[in-house]
Design an enzyme around this catalytic site. Sequence first.
Site, short mmCIF file in Angstrom:
data_model
loop_
_atom_site.label_atom_id
_atom_site.label_comp_id
_atom_site.label_asym_id
_atom_site.label_seq_id
_atom_site.Cartn_x
_atom_site.Cartn_y
_atom_site.Cartn_z
N LYS A 276 30.51 58.99 26.81
CA LYS A 276 29.44 58.12 27.27
C LYS A 276 28.11 58.80 27.04
O LYS A 276 27.95 59.99 27.37
CB LYS A 276 29.61 57.79 28.76
CG LYS A 276 30.66 56.74 29.08
CD LYS A 276 32.10 57.22 29.01
CE LYS A 276 32.44 58.26 30.06
NZ LYS A 276 33.85 58.74 29.91
N GLU B 141 30.65 67.89 36.47
CA GLU B 141 30.89 66.45 36.32
C GLU B 141 30.70 65.64 37.60
O GLU B 141 30.03 64.60 37.60
CB GLU B 141 32.31 66.25 35.78
CG GLU B 141 32.65 64.81 35.56
CD GLU B 141 34.04 64.63 34.94
OE1 GLU B 141 34.63 65.60 34.43
OE2 GLU B 141 34.54 63.49 35.00
N GLY C 149 42.70 54.26 34.31
CA GLY C 149 42.58 53.50 33.08
C GLY C 149 43.56 53.95 32.02
O GLY C 149 44.02 53.15 31.19
N GLY C 150 43.91 55.22 32.04
CA GLY C 150 44.89 55.75 31.09
C GLY C 150 46.27 55.19 31.36
O GLY C 150 47.06 54.95 30.43
#
Length: 265
Positions: free
Chosen positions: A13, A70, A121-122
């Site tokens: 992103k 992060e 999401g994986g």
Amino acid sequence: VKIGIDAGGTRIKVAIAAKGSFQFMAFPSSELEQAAAIVNDLNPSQLCITGGRADALQAHLAQRASEMVEFEATVRGVRHLLAEEGRSETDYVVTNVGTGTSIHHVEGNRQRRLGGTGIGGGTLLGLARLLTGLSDYHEIIRLAALGKRDRLDLKVHHIYEGKEPPIPGDLTASNFGNVLSHLGEGKFSREELLAAVVGLVGETVATTSVLAIPACSVSTVVFVGSSFVQNESLKEVVAAYTKLRGATPIFITNGEYSGALGTIL
Ligand code: ADP
Ligand code: MG
């Protein structure tokens, strides 16, 4: 031009700040070189990076990027995006549904990780591939939105037939737990299977988020991460389940870019 990058396991992103406004771009993580080439072309005056693939991407960048933790970046970005939407929340849970899912408590300027789950999401992409053979994200979410989960998921009211259940009858008692009762009816459609996978992922991330709340006693969960990109069915499952479990869900525009944005704020 200032550029912030969140290089995740699945998606890179990029947030670009120029002339007082932000622009956003995303690439598959397999396209490190292409992402780096675009960043290099823009020749940013400030370049910041975060995410698990930060070092791998750095190898292709023409200049040294400063690195940020992060979780710190994500939460900074969320704070900014909430303010941009005119929201005044200062104490809430942030659930980042990326490849996997990470859950944080934000209180003012501080954040603390509450936990997470490997369902994210994986999982959606992986189970979708195994169950239907499909691997295109947009095709997967398009078909999922057309499917019903009734024949795959077992609800509490299915078990408490005609009897008043001790918990809301509409809660899922068992994701995929209804499959064995419907085997005689022929194959499940791709739409049904994908809807059930979205249900599994959505209900798990909502439930895990709400169960994390007692550790910080807030009532709002802000959901971010690319797993919600154009994925209205996942949003619907997560919103409904979060409410059913007594908390308030919030989705923010560009939430998938909170990490990238957070590095340049
Ligand atoms: P990470 O930071 O771990 O890379 P993201 O927040 O970028 O995770 O979310 C990755 C998830 O977003 C994927 O697992 C998938 O479910 C979803 N997704 C959204 N858009 C796409 C896309 N164009 N291609 C593949 N997956 C996508
Ligand atoms: Mg991520």
